[in-house]
Scaffold this active site. Structure first.
Site, PDB file in Angstrom:
ATOM      1  N   VAL A 132       0.830  -1.208   0.000  1.00  0.00           N
ATOM      2  CA  VAL A 132       0.000   0.000   0.000  1.00  0.00           C
ATOM      3  C   VAL A 132       0.868   1.262   0.000  1.00  0.00           C
ATOM      4  CG1 VAL A 132      -1.932  -1.131   1.144  1.00  0.00           C
ATOM      5  CG2 VAL A 132      -0.175  -0.028   2.532  1.00  0.00           C
ATOM      6  N   ALA A 133       2.140   1.119   0.317  1.00  0.00           N
ATOM      7  CA  ALA A 133       3.088   2.238   0.273  1.00  0.00           C
ATOM      8  C   ALA A 133       4.491   1.669   0.176  1.00  0.00           C
ATOM      9  CB  ALA A 133       2.953   3.119   1.511  1.00  0.00           C
ATOM     10  N   ILE A 137      13.401   2.634   2.221  1.00  0.00           N
ATOM     11  CA  ILE A 137      14.006   1.576   3.010  1.00  0.00           C
ATOM     12  C   ILE A 137      13.071   0.389   3.217  1.00  0.00           C
ATOM     13  CG2 ILE A 137      14.788   1.062   5.377  1.00  0.00           C
ATOM     14  CD1 ILE A 137      16.246   3.703   5.352  1.00  0.00           C
ATOM     15  N   ALA A 138      11.765   0.601   3.199  1.00  0.00           N
ATOM     16  CA  ALA A 138      10.818  -0.482   3.464  1.00  0.00           C
ATOM     17  C   ALA A 138       9.522  -0.228   2.708  1.00  0.00           C
ATOM     18  CB  ALA A 138      10.553  -0.574   4.971  1.00  0.00           C
ATOM     19  N   VAL A 140       5.026  -1.130   2.996  1.00  0.00           N
ATOM     20  CA  VAL A 140       3.974  -1.447   3.957  1.00  0.00           C
ATOM     21  C   VAL A 140       2.851  -2.213   3.276  1.00  0.00           C
ATOM     22  CG1 VAL A 140       2.272  -0.463   5.558  1.00  0.00           C
ATOM     23  CG2 VAL A 140       4.532   0.599   5.317  1.00  0.00           C
ATOM     24  N   ASP A 290      11.383  12.743  10.931  1.00  0.00           N
ATOM     25  CA  ASP A 290      11.170  12.603   9.488  1.00  0.00           C
ATOM     26  C   ASP A 290       9.720  12.966   9.177  1.00  0.00           C
ATOM     27  OD1 ASP A 290      12.043  12.081   6.936  1.00  0.00           O
ATOM     28  OD2 ASP A 290      11.709   9.923   7.052  1.00  0.00           O
TER      29      ASP A 290
END
Length: 507
Positions: A132-133, A137-138, A140, A290
């Site tokens: 979904v995003a 770095i990662a 979701v 952030d």
């Protein structure tokens, strides 16, 4: 690791910007001087064939940054919130970096989960969505827990991200070393320390257990903040490469038109974002490091929801006092006091002239008042600040780098919702409240009480501490010199007085 081989990485960086067409776009957006543009193009053109091609579907600068890797993407995320620095068009392009990067295959995500949990994903989640995003770095996924039926967000590190990040940072260290060697004047800014500080911060994002702990701490600190929510982690399902956290529905803060269509007051939200950040930094000394649009949503009831706690900032009590006094001085246009605080904190060398520094600060601060955001060129303002700090020998404060960077980001978020926001007027009530509670008489009394409690705990050890001090100062069969005896007497008096104050306050 930080040898000359990193020069290849830096050459490919410039070559990538040239090959993708990002060099010209970036220099024009930053309003670089014509001479600098010419030199950059001449230096980049011969190596153009060495650059990464990137995704042709993306705009030039975004294409170059995504091709270069995670550290560059982080830089792009910061610049995406500053249209006053890079221009509205480029800022819009860079917003793609926040949460709409190309995802990696769902099969790789499930493989990571199975490796971390030691069992198949299907035994834990009844539903597991496509990404979904996707960030630098990662990425979701949305999932539903078999045990409780709750919907959660599952964050999974990108495969090979640790190695890729180390390569980028290694090149940055090499560049910093080269800059310090070639330009001794740059050592005042401690570029190597700055890169090390940045490395430590982002490295924390590569261990999702630390992010889960940060989310838990941040939620506890902000529990009573009206209109602000932090999703809580599901500890038993979180590990180094995976974090599971409560799902929170909301509209992205990077889409002001959608917020308006949903009936939200974007001006009020912009004000609240800035004030919440200042409150967290000053009140708690622990803030989201952030805080760009990609990590913020607005719930149906208007609450601001924060995500992504891989970078969190901390500042101690004394630094908070200094920061608050500097802000308050600018708000009240008391540049002499701002200058004095810099000297008192040791930010400016004592051999400098406080009056001249105050005048320089006035030249920085005065253009801000009476103007809206569109009239202020933050790029020129930052350039002048650099000149001022260089002239007065102010060294880079690595402990304040994240605070300063996040302040820039949050201001950019607020301006994207309300271009006419006045930063100083918005900050004033938060800073005044902090000053009133912590720097004035109440703060002094609180500090004295805290000091007294600490001294009270050491009270029973005072005789032993005095004995050890005497043994260190006086050798066997020697009598203390007069100055030594006076010093020990002074120490004794201070300790006795402190103990008395402690007991008096505690009683």
């Amino acid at each position: 690791m930080r040898g000359p081989h990193n020069l290849w990485r830096l050459i490919r960086t410039g070559a990538t910007f040239e090959r993708t067409g990002a060099m010209r776009v970036a220099l024009e957006a930053m309003e670089a001087p014509p001479r600098l543009r010419l030199v950059a193009r001449i230096m980049g053109w011969p190596f153009k064939w060495l650059g990464y091609a990137g995704d042709p579907a993306l705009p030039p600068v975004t294409r170059a940054i995504t091709a270069l890797g995670p550290a560059y993407i982080k830089l792009g995320q910061v610049l995406s919130t500053r249209p006053d620095v890079v221009g509205e068009e480029l800022a819009n392009q860079l917003r793609v970096l926040q949460d709409r990067l190309p995802p990696f295959d769902i099969a790789l995500a499930k493989a990571t989960l199975a490796e971390e949990y030691g069992r198949p994903v299907e035994e834990i989640f009844s539903e597991f969505s496509e990404p979904v995003a996707a960030a630098s770095i990662a990425q979701v996924h949305s999932a539903r827990l078999i045990e409780t039926g709750e919907t959660v967000a599952v964050k999974v590190l990108r495969p090979g991200i640790e190695k890729a990040f180390k390569r980028d940072i290694d090149a940055f260290h090499f560049a910093a070393d080269m800059i310090e060697r070639l330009s001794p004047a740059s050592r005042r800014l401690r570029p190597s320390d700055v890169i090390k500080h940045f490395e430590d911060l982002v490295a924390g994002e590569l261990d999702l257990r630390l992010e889960a702990a940060a989310a838990s701490q941040f939620a506890a600190n902000t529990e009573k903040d009206a209109g602000f929510r932090v999703p809580l982690p599901v500890w038993q399902l979180s590990s180094r490469r995976v974090m599971v956290i409560d799902w929170a529905e909301g509209l992205p803060m990077g889409d002001p038109e959608a917020l308006k269509a949903a009936g939200h007051d974007v001006t009020a939200i912009g004000t609240r974002v800035l004030q919440l950040f200042l409150s967290h930094a000053l009140r708690d000394g622990y803030f989201h490091g952030d805080m760009h649009q990609g990590n913020l949503k607005v719930a149906e009831n208007g609450d601001i929801i924060a995500f992504d706690f891989g970078i969190m900032g901390q500042i101690d009590q004394y630094t908070r006092h200094v920061y608050a006094e500097i802000l308050m001085g600018f708000i009240h246009r008391d540049y002499r006091r701002v200058a004095e605080v810099h000297f008192e904190a040791g930010y400016i060398p004592p051999d400098q002239d406080v009056v001249q520094f105050a005048l320089a600060l006035r030249a920085v601060g005065e253009p801000i008042f009476g103007m809206n955001a569109k009239q202020i060129s933050m790029a020129r303002l930052l350039a002048y600040l650099f000149e001022v700090t260089e002239r007065f020998g102010m060294a880079t404060r690595t402990e304040l780098i994240l605070l300063q960077r996040t302040m820039v980001v949050v201001e950019g978020v607020a301006r994207s919702l309300n271009p006419g926001i006045n930063m100083w007027e918005t900050a004033k009530p938060v800073v005044e409240s902090y000053i009133r509670e912590n720097v004035g008489p109440r703060g002094i009394l609180r500090d004295l009480t805290r000091t007294a409690r600490v001294l009270g705990r050491f009270g029973p050890q005072l005789p032993e501490l005095m004995q050890k001090a005497l043994e260190r100062q006086v050798q066997p069969e020697e009598k203390p010199e007069p100055k030594t005896a006076q010093a020990l007497g002074a120490v004794s008096a201070v300790l006795i007085l402190a103990a008395g104050v402690a007991l008096g306050l505690l009683i």
